[in-house]
Write a protein that holds these residues in place. Structure first.
Motif, PDB file in Angstrom:
ATOM      1  N   ILE A   1       0.847  -1.187   0.000  1.00 39.02           N
ATOM      2  CA  ILE A   1       0.000   0.000   0.000  1.00 39.02           C
ATOM      3  C   ILE A   1       0.882   1.236   0.000  1.00 39.02           C
ATOM      4  O   ILE A   1       1.891   1.301   0.709  1.00 39.02           O
TER       5      ILE A   1
ATOM      6  N   ASN B   1      -0.429   7.088   0.531  1.00 39.65           N
ATOM      7  CA  ASN B   1      -1.718   7.779   0.401  1.00 39.65           C
ATOM      8  C   ASN B   1      -2.898   6.795   0.441  1.00 39.65           C
ATOM      9  O   ASN B   1      -4.041   7.173   0.191  1.00 39.65           O
TER      10      ASN B   1
ATOM     11  N   GLN C   1      -3.490   4.166  -1.525  1.00 50.23           N
ATOM     12  CA  GLN C   1      -3.725   3.408  -2.756  1.00 50.23           C
ATOM     13  C   GLN C   1      -2.945   2.102  -2.734  1.00 50.23           C
ATOM     14  O   GLN C   1      -1.809   2.071  -2.257  1.00 50.23           O
TER      15      GLN C   1
ATOM     16  N   THR D   1      -0.120  -1.247  -7.893  1.00 50.68           N
ATOM     17  CA  THR D   1      -0.565  -2.027  -9.049  1.00 50.68           C
ATOM     18  C   THR D   1       0.591  -2.156 -10.032  1.00 50.68           C
ATOM     19  O   THR D   1       1.574  -1.415  -9.951  1.00 50.68           O
TER      20      THR D   1
ATOM     21  N   ASP E   1       1.556   1.029 -11.837  1.00 56.89           N
ATOM     22  CA  ASP E   1       2.448   1.964 -11.151  1.00 56.89           C
ATOM     23  C   ASP E   1       3.905   1.637 -11.473  1.00 56.89           C
ATOM     24  O   ASP E   1       4.715   2.531 -11.707  1.00 56.89           O
TER      25      ASP E   1
ATOM     26  N   PRO F   1       2.838   6.152  -6.974  1.00 54.72           N
ATOM     27  CA  PRO F   1       1.555   6.012  -7.663  1.00 54.72           C
ATOM     28  C   PRO F   1       1.596   6.717  -9.021  1.00 54.72           C
ATOM     29  O   PRO F   1       2.149   7.811  -9.118  1.00 54.72           O
TER      30      PRO F   1
ATOM     31  N   ASP G   1      -0.500   8.291 -10.775  1.00 52.81           N
ATOM     32  CA  ASP G   1      -1.159   9.589 -10.926  1.00 52.81           C
ATOM     33  C   ASP G   1      -0.632  10.634  -9.938  1.00 52.81           C
ATOM     34  O   ASP G   1      -1.205  11.704  -9.791  1.00 52.81           O
TER      35      ASP G   1
ATOM     36  N   THR H   1       6.228   3.590  -0.678  1.00 55.92           N
ATOM     37  CA  THR H   1       5.683   2.456   0.061  1.00 55.92           C
ATOM     38  C   THR H   1       6.571   2.112   1.245  1.00 55.92           C
ATOM     39  O   THR H   1       6.341   1.132   1.918  1.00 55.92           O
TER      40      THR H   1
END
Lengths: 501, 314
Positions: A101, A104, A106, A109, A112, A171, A173, A184
């Motif tokens: 995770i 933030n 999210q 994935t 990313d 991330p 975005d 992370t």
């Protein structure tokens, strides 16, 4: 007169109230769970594609992670990848992602990962970093947690490149990472105040499930080493990761403090402009190398706290260090004199430029100049400000001789490649065909064979005197006695998650 | 009003001149910001791309006018060194430097006035010699060295004050704020107090010989009232003029003391800005420095006007 008195009384009341408020206010965090670490300068940018300062990496190491990460003994282990496979051509890497995770909230994935690695190999985005990722041919997600990276050729240092801060995963975005990093890692970025501190807090949802001891981390920016040492003695600072050796005697006998020395993996080198006469004559370079008593330089410039170097790889890189080179061009002023005479340069004189504000290099340079004077070499010392040094000496290669420190890397290729004839970082103008071949071969081999190649490459640098390799100064970590778990990495890193009190 | 209009116009003109000079100086100075960012790992292609991104490829005049038109819109650009808008850096650093400068001058005045008056009144006594020695020492001691001595004694030995760093009034309150500034302010104020004390002594000696002092004494005013009300008020024009100049100097640069006490003020920013050839940051600092100096001049002019009504602003 009356109003004046009222104002004075009001001021006094305000001061007393303020003081009382300060004394009695409750603290939310247990002080034994807060660590203050003194660093000399601000980070430059927390954007993995932009940052180049060592000061940034040592903080960012705690915030960001890549697919793999560096360990203190110079290897890599899985970070965001649990494990990976390499095919027999050594060009196809398959990574299996972990469930993790971001700070933030999210989840990590595969997109990313693709995004971060695509960006770092784009020279328009990642200046000064992208060239080390040009070997990547394609990055393909195979499924939700598997990613395949194809290389254009086998590339030995590839995993080390992935462990670099530049290849951190964030991330896809995310914007404004330069001032608000999202990663992370075990610590989450909270605040950066220029010239004051960078504050991190523990990230409780880290994939490892481990809870580091310290809940809050302050990297305090204290530019003056004398002030940092005083703050350490007064207990306002818990750890100085890189103590200037000239302060060693002030802390070594303090009862409440401990000093942990280790190699810094920095190569201090006297660069001689190989393409400019008289340095284009190998005998002259060899004579200048023979005239240097490295131990005296280490004693004088680094207070005896350093290891002599014989080639471009420091003993910190235990696997690749060639220890047999100590006898090559060992201190012998008589032979140096004879060699200079043989080459027809018995009255040699040149300019020796020392970069300020780096006392280690300036002091070492001054000692070397005296040692050269003993064999009859007349050296004019010139102190050059760093900005000028980078422009005229490093970039334009307009100089006779200089001295500088080259920061260590995790992989020998990344250290040795700058002595290749065509490297843009070869400001020594060193030329050697066999060396160029070896560096190319080193990339596509592995295991014992690779070690042998780099041993030979180091031997060439030493025998041909690409420059005079002087020392790897010690990294001196000094801390309060109750701080446990300090790890000395071959790169600039403070691994806060391992520290405790 | 005329006075303020004149001041404003001269401010704008000097701003243009000062920024043009700094801009020119940073152009002439060797060292390329892009190279400094990339360091010994830089290669020509990366430097080229970075230069383009930082806008260093435009001709110098274009860059200067781009910058100055930004300033009029309140946009100081982004710092190369800190990857942060210059306005944010300035906003954080101004309170530090302002508080330090005012605090130092205040301390200097508070030390100098009683000392100077005592020396003047007891001229030729042991007190006077002590004052003389103090001011000699104060002027001779470099503030950075004094700073280190003060840290060693008050922060390390006695633990009364923090050895460095700055805490803002708004986050922790007045007490920690003042105690974080006390030692650096003291280090800066002692040399200034030394100069001021001599001023005070000389001015008081001068006024004590005047007729109105004799009149005040002969009408039976107590000794301290004669000194502090009549003599000091007349002497204070000189004192405040010098204190004003000292404040201006402090606003313009306390780089060394900021370094010793790790204070995040304008001096630290300037030092790092120049070393990294961080043009937007240096230019922003020049504008703010000029503004602060003008502002403090205005304040001191007004104070002088109050003390001595013969000095009028226009």
């Amino acid at each position: 007169m009356k109003t004046n008195r009222v104002i004075i009384i009001a001021l006094v009341v305000l001061l007393v109230a303020g003081g009382a408020y300060y004394l009695f206010q409750g603290k939310n965090v247990d002080n034994s769970r807060v660590i203050n670490i003194a660093i000399e300068t601000d980070p430059d940018s927390f954007d993995p594609n932009q940052s180049v300062a060592a000061a940034t990496v040592e903080i960012a190491f705690n915030i960001y992670e890549g697919l793999v990460k560096a360990t203190a003994d110079g290897n890599v282990v899985g970070a965001l990848a649990t494990h990976w496979e390499v095919d027999e051509t050594e060009t196809v890497y398959t990574f299996y992602l972990r469930e993790a995770i971001f700070h933030n909230g999210q989840p990590l994935t595969v997109e990313d990962v693709v995004n971060a690695l695509e960006r770092v190999r784009d020279p328009q985005i990642a200046q000064g970093k992208a060239d080390e990722y040009q070997v990547i041919e394609s990055i393909t997600p195979l499924d939700e947690n598997t990613i395949q990276i194809k290389l254009s050729q086998p590339y030995g240092p590839f995993l080390f490149n992935l462990a670099d801060f530049a290849a951190s995963i964030y991330p896809k975005d995310a914007t404004g990472l330069d001032a608000n990093p999202i990663g992370t890692g075990p610590y989450k970025f909270e605040e950066w105040r220029a010239n004051q501190y960078v504050k991190l807090v523990r990230f409780d949802d880290h994939w490892s499930g481990e809870q580091p001891h310290f809940e809050e981390v302050y990297f305090k920016i204290i530019p003056e080493m004398a002030s940092a040492v005083i703050s350490l003695k007064a207990g306002h600072v818990d750890l100085i990761p890189r103590l200037d050796p000239s302060f060693h005697h002030q802390v070594v006998d303090e009862e409440d403090l401990k000093v942990i020395p280790g190699p810094m993996n920095l190569v201090q080198i006297i660069a001689l402009n190989n393409s400019r006469p008289p340095f284009n004559d190998p005998r002259v370079r060899q004579a200048l190398a023979l005239a240097i008593d490295k131990q005296e330089v280490i004693t004088g410039a680094a207070w005896g706290l350093g290891d002599p170097l014989y080639s471009a790889i420091s003993p910190a890189m235990a696997t690749f260090f060639n220890e047999e080179l100590a006898e090559v061009n060992a201190y012998d002023p008589e032979r140096a004199k004879a060699l200079l005479e043989e080459a027809g340069y018995s009255n040699l004189s040149f300019t020796f430029e020392l970069p300020a504000p780096y006392p280690l290099h300036v002091n070492a340079g001054e000692i070397v100049a005296q040692q050269w004077a003993k064999i009859g070499v007349d050296v004019e010392i010139r102190i050059v400000e760093w900005g000028t040094w980078l422009e005229r000496i490093y970039s334009q290669r307009d100089y006779d001789a200089t001295i500088v420190g080259l920061a260590g890397r995790m992989d020998p290729h990344l250290i040795l490649v700058r002595y290749q004839t065509n490297s843009s970082r070869n400001f020594f103008n060193f030329k050697n065909e066999r060396y160029d071949e070896l560096i190319a071969q080193g990339l596509v081999t592995s295991g014992e064979e690779r070690i042998a190649i780099y041993h030979e490459a180091q031997e060439i640098l030493a025998k041909e005197v690409a420059g005079v390799f002087v020392m790897d100064p010690n990294q001196l970590a000094v801390m309060q006695k109750d701080i446990q778990g300090w790890l000395n990495y071959p790169i600039y890193v403070v691994d806060v998650a391992k520290l405790s009190r | 009003m005329k006075y303020y209009a004149r001041k404003t116009i001269s401010f704008v003109v000097s701003l243009f001149v000062i920024t043009a000079i700094t801009f020119g100086a940073l152009q002439i100075l060797p060292g390329d910001p892009a190279l400094l960012v990339l360091g010994t790992e830089g290669d020509p292609m990366a430097v080229e791309i970075l230069r383009e991104k930082l806008g260093l490829d435009d001709p110098p005049l274009t860059r200067y006018f781009k910058w100055i038109s930004g300033v009029f819109k309140g946009d100081f650009g982004e710092s190369i060194r800190y990857s942060t808008p210059v306005s944010v850096l300035l906003k954080n650093a101004i309170p530090v430097t302002l508080s330090l400068a005012f605090f130092s001058v205040l301390l200097a005045v508070l030390i100098a006035i009683p000392l100077g008056i005592t020396c003047a009144v007891k001229k030729g006594s042991a007190w006077d010699s002590f004052g003389l020695i103090f001011s000699q020492l104060g002027m001779a001691m470099p503030p950075f060295w004094l700073g280190i001595l003060l840290i060693n004694f008050f922060a390390v030995k006695l633990g009364l004050f923090p050895p460095g760093g700055f805490v803002s009034v708004t986050t922790t309150g007045v007490g920690p704020f003042l105690s974080s500034l006390f030692l650096p302010a003291l280090a800066l104020s002692l040399p200034r107090a030394a100069i001021l004390a001599r001023m005070v002594r000389a001015s008081i000696l001068q006024t004590l010989d005047q007729d109105y002092i004799r009149t005040a004494r002969s009408k039976g005013l107590p000794h301290y009232l004669v000194l502090y009300k009549h003599a000091l008020r007349n002497a204070s024009v000189n004192i405040f003029t010098v204190a004003g100049i000292q404040l201006t100097q402090l606003l313009a640069g306390t780089i060394v003391i900021e370094q010793v006490f790790s204070l995040p003020g304008l001096g630290q920013l300037l030092l790092n800005g120049v070393l990294q050839r961080d043009l937007p940051l240096v230019q922003g600092l020049v504008v703010v420095g000029a503004g602060l100096i003008l502002f403090s001049n205005l304040i001191f002019d007004s104070i002088l006007g109050v003390i001595d009504p013969r000095i009028r602003l226009d």
